[in-house]
Design a protein around this motif. Structure first.
Motif, PDB file in Angstrom:
ATOM      1  N   LYS A   1      -2.317   5.179  -4.373  1.00 22.62           N
ATOM      2  CA  LYS A   1      -3.599   4.657  -3.900  1.00 22.62           C
ATOM      3  C   LYS A   1      -4.416   5.789  -3.274  1.00 22.62           C
ATOM      4  N   SER A   2      -5.685   5.828  -3.563  1.00 17.82           N
ATOM      5  CA  SER A   2      -6.566   6.793  -2.919  1.00 17.82           C
ATOM      6  C   SER A   2      -6.914   6.322  -1.507  1.00 17.82           C
TER       7      SER A   2
ATOM      8  N   GLU B   1      -9.699   3.501  -2.098  1.00 20.42           N
ATOM      9  CA  GLU B   1      -9.629   2.375  -3.029  1.00 20.42           C
ATOM     10  C   GLU B   1      -9.213   1.109  -2.285  1.00 20.42           C
ATOM     11  N   SER B   2      -9.705  -0.022  -2.734  1.00 22.12           N
ATOM     12  CA  SER B   2      -9.127  -1.295  -2.296  1.00 22.12           C
ATOM     13  C   SER B   2      -7.819  -1.489  -3.048  1.00 22.12           C
TER      14      SER B   2
ATOM     15  N   GLU C   1      -8.624  -2.406  -6.639  1.00 19.51           N
ATOM     16  CA  GLU C   1      -8.972  -1.265  -7.491  1.00 19.51           C
ATOM     17  C   GLU C   1      -7.724  -0.465  -7.864  1.00 19.51           C
ATOM     18  N   PHE C   2      -6.860  -0.280  -6.902  1.00 18.76           N
ATOM     19  CA  PHE C   2      -5.595   0.409  -7.127  1.00 18.76           C
ATOM     20  C   PHE C   2      -4.770  -0.333  -8.186  1.00 18.76           C
TER      21      PHE C   2
ATOM     22  N   ARG D   1      -6.136  -0.167 -11.768  1.00 14.83           N
ATOM     23  CA  ARG D   1      -5.895   1.140 -12.371  1.00 14.83           C
ATOM     24  C   ARG D   1      -4.455   1.254 -12.895  1.00 14.83           C
TER      25      ARG D   1
END
Length: 208
Positions: free
Chosen positions: A87-88, A124-125, A128-129, A132
């Protein structure tokens, strides 16, 4: 039977330095490199010589380094995919964990959790993670290769396992699959019913 071996990369520099990981591109430590060798030997013992094999990896350095050791031992070239990254954490990456802790907004006990804003710019939420990682899993799941290895990160393993089990992303507001650094998670699909199993989660016997 198809088997998917999911590796959480072993110890990297940001772990021992107390820094936020995410997309911060830290290398493996000496201990992490030794653990990668142990992982490779454990996989060699489980995967027959000459069996069909694919190896996928996050493109971050700590995962790449582990995948390179595994690939050399099993004679397979890693396929790098940035979608398998951790995760970002946006602007928190590479900063001390305390910096993130002071600013992090925890998700609510009830309500929207996957799309929750954690209060960190550029992060990222979880939705979103997950989207991806699910996208990275699509071609892996379409393959009929009998043995597959994924080298990824602890946070990503929840979504790798959930995608394998065909769980809808929105079902993961609460569910998490935890696997520590250097662990092996083993997933099977049978040839008759094509049922998919979570056989072992976060196994670390090979590291002892």
């Amino acid at each position: 039977m198809r088997t998917l071996h999911v590796i959480a990369h072993p110890e990297s520099a940001h772990h021992v330095d107390g820094l936020v990981g995410g997309w911060y591109d830290s290398p493996l430590t000496t201990a992490g490199s030794a653990a990668a060798v142990a992982i490779a030997e454990a996989l060699r013992a489980r995967i027959p010589e000459g069996a069909g094999l694919e190896l996928f990896s996050s493109d971050l350095r700590r995962a790449q380094e582990a995948a390179a050791v595994i690939g050399e031992r099993l004679q397979v070239i890693p396929i790098l995919d940035r979608r398998l990254r951790e995760k970002s954490y946006g602007e928190a990456e590479g900063k001390p964990q305390d910096w993130l802790t002071r600013r992090f907004v925890t998700p609510p006990a009830v309500g929207e959790r996957l799309r929750h804003d954690e209060g960190i710019a550029g992060a990222e939420s979880m939705a979103e993670f997950g989207q991806r990682v699910y996208a990275a899993m699509d071609p892996i799941l379409r393959s009929d290769c009998p043995h597959q290895i994924i080298v990824t990160h602890g946070g990503a393993i929840t979504f790798v396992v959930a995608a394998w089990l065909a769980l809808p992303l929105d079902a993961l507001g609460y569910a998490r699959f935890r696997a520590g650094p250097g662990s092996i998670t083993e997933l099977h699909e049978d040839d008759y019913f094509h049922n998919r199993q979570l056989v072992r989660l976060g196994e670390t016997d090979h590291l002892r």
